[in-house]
Design a protein around this motif. Structure first.
Motif, PDB file in Angstrom:
ATOM      1  N   ALA A  16      -3.906  21.211  -3.564  1.00  0.00           N
ATOM      2  CA  ALA A  16      -2.515  21.594  -3.291  1.00  0.00           C
ATOM      3  C   ALA A  16      -2.242  23.015  -3.771  1.00  0.00           C
ATOM      4  CB  ALA A  16      -1.563  20.610  -3.954  1.00  0.00           C
TER       5      ALA A  16
ATOM      6  N   ASP B 206      -0.058  11.288  -3.487  1.00  0.00           N
ATOM      7  CA  ASP B 206      -0.457  12.674  -3.681  1.00  0.00           C
ATOM      8  C   ASP B 206      -0.237  13.523  -2.427  1.00  0.00           C
ATOM      9  OD1 ASP B 206      -1.108  11.927  -6.188  1.00  0.00           O
ATOM     10  OD2 ASP B 206      -3.139  12.727  -6.178  1.00  0.00           O
ATOM     11  N   LEU B 207      -0.030  12.874  -1.277  1.00  0.00           N
ATOM     12  CA  LEU B 207       0.387  13.632  -0.102  1.00  0.00           C
ATOM     13  C   LEU B 207       1.780  14.202  -0.323  1.00  0.00           C
ATOM     14  CD1 LEU B 207      -0.872  11.309   2.782  1.00  0.00           C
ATOM     15  CD2 LEU B 207      -2.044  13.240   1.691  1.00  0.00           C
ATOM     16  N   ASP B 208       2.598  13.458  -1.061  1.00  0.00           N
ATOM     17  CA  ASP B 208       3.926  13.967  -1.412  1.00  0.00           C
ATOM     18  C   ASP B 208       3.815  15.122  -2.408  1.00  0.00           C
ATOM     19  OD1 ASP B 208       5.108  12.016   0.203  1.00  0.00           O
ATOM     20  OD2 ASP B 208       5.130  10.565  -1.443  1.00  0.00           O
TER      21      ASP B 208
ATOM     22  N   THR C  87      -6.599  13.343  -2.393  1.00  0.00           N
ATOM     23  CA  THR C  87      -6.185  13.048  -1.025  1.00  0.00           C
ATOM     24  C   THR C  87      -6.309  11.574  -0.683  1.00  0.00           C
ATOM     25  OG1 THR C  87      -6.851  15.281  -0.390  1.00  0.00           O
ATOM     26  CG2 THR C  87      -6.527  13.725   1.396  1.00  0.00           C
TER      27      THR C  87
ATOM     28  N   ARG D 176      -2.078   7.867  -1.690  1.00  0.00           N
ATOM     29  CA  ARG D 176      -0.938   8.122  -0.804  1.00  0.00           C
ATOM     30  C   ARG D 176       0.131   9.010  -1.439  1.00  0.00           C
ATOM     31  NH1 ARG D 176       2.783   9.822   0.860  1.00  0.00           N
ATOM     32  NH2 ARG D 176       4.372   9.059   2.320  1.00  0.00           N
TER      33      ARG D 176
ATOM     34  N   LEU E  64       1.349  17.286  -2.429  1.00  0.00           N
ATOM     35  CA  LEU E  64       0.979  18.436  -1.605  1.00  0.00           C
ATOM     36  C   LEU E  64       2.211  19.051  -0.952  1.00  0.00           C
ATOM     37  CD1 LEU E  64      -1.114  20.241  -0.161  1.00  0.00           C
ATOM     38  CD2 LEU E  64      -1.338  18.436   1.566  1.00  0.00           C
ATOM     39  N   SER E  65       3.064  18.210  -0.408  1.00  0.00           N
ATOM     40  CA  SER E  65       4.287  18.695   0.230  1.00  0.00           C
ATOM     41  C   SER E  65       5.182  19.418  -0.773  1.00  0.00           C
ATOM     42  CB  SER E  65       5.040  17.519   0.862  1.00  0.00           C
ATOM     43  OG  SER E  65       6.244  17.951   1.447  1.00  0.00           O
TER      44      SER E  65
END
Length: 263
Positions: free
Chosen positions: A158, A100-102, A95, A98, A104-105
């Motif tokens: 995720a 890795d937020l994509d 997390t 940055r 997760l999505s």
């Protein structure tokens, strides 16, 4: 006419094993994957004929893509008796990073939204068929979740979040559709020997072959089981994980290797 099963993520792993198990049981197959050429080559190797097996290219994370495959299936082969939302991805994330937020999505879009999009086009079609045939049994929707959806694991945020959501989603769907004659089955595999798990660098207790999983899954689907963890030893471990206090869970996973991140 022989019954029809619609399976996503059928080019390898659990999806491929389920396709073979249903083929052996005499079912017609509608198989969906992104890598359609590999899936077609495998079908030919198994001696599956064009009369009983069709392959469709789709990406379940793209709603219109999987809807297109579903409608093509119903045009070509009719309304399935069983729909198995199996397609999924597993990618480690951090997390604090940055990009890795994509990740997760992407995982949520594939493993959760993709499951709902797989079921969506068949619900009204199954109800219409049952009404026409005067049948009380409408159809079976199968969500492939994971034992990883029961408790969160380090580096697996995720994947664990997506599978927990898949379990709850299928439970909600079962409550909505069971009174209408549907059977909604949630299967939670433990560690299955597939390309998805081959990259894991941590212990995988009770590891079982995809073919053995498919055999047990087929029986659970036929019986209309609402929720089942496969294999049985992992089911007992899952029950323990549910009730394990947070402090003990944290201690157990303190030095465990994290799930690998995408390159």
């Amino acid at each position: 006419m022989k019954p029809l099963v619609f399976i996503t993520g059928a080019s390898s792993g659990i999806g491929q094993a389920l396709a073979l198990r249903y083929h052996q049981a005499g079912w017609r197959l509608a198989l969906v994957a992104r890598r359609v050429s590999e899936m077609q080559a495998w079908c030919q190797q198994q001696g599956m004929s064009a009369e009983t097996t069709r392959c469709y290219q789709a990406d379940v994370s793209q709603v219109d893509s999987i809807l297109g495959a579903a409608h093509a299936c119903m045009t070509d082969m009719g309304v399935p008796n069983v729909v198995i939302a199996n397609a999924g991805i597993s990618i480690g994330m951090d997390t604090s990073i940055r990009q890795d937020l994509d990740v997760l999505s992407q995982v949520l879009s594939t493993n959760v939204v993709g499951m709902a999009a797989t079921f969506h086009p068949f619900i009204d079609a199954m109800k219409d068929r049952a009404k026409t045939n005067g049948s009380a049994s409408v159809g079976t929707l199968v969500g492939i979740a994971s034992v990883a959806g029961i408790r969160g694991l380090p580096g697996h945020a995720a994947y664990c979040a997506s599978k927990a959501a898949a379990i709850s989603y299928c439970e909600s769907l079962r409550g909505e559709l069971k009174p209408q004659g549907f059977s909604v089955v949630t299967l939670a595999p433990g560690y299955i020997k597939t390309p998805l798990t081959s990259k894991n660098k941590f212990p995988m207790p009770f590891l079982m072959s995809a073919d053995d999983f498919a055999h047990q899954a087929y029986k659970a689907i036929e019986q209309g089981t609402s929720f089942k963890v496969i294999p049985t030893p992992m089911a007992w471990a899952a029950r323990l994980m549910r009730i394990l206090p947070d402090a003990l869970l944290d201690r157990a996973f303190k030095n465990q290797p994290r799930k690998h991140r995408a390159p």
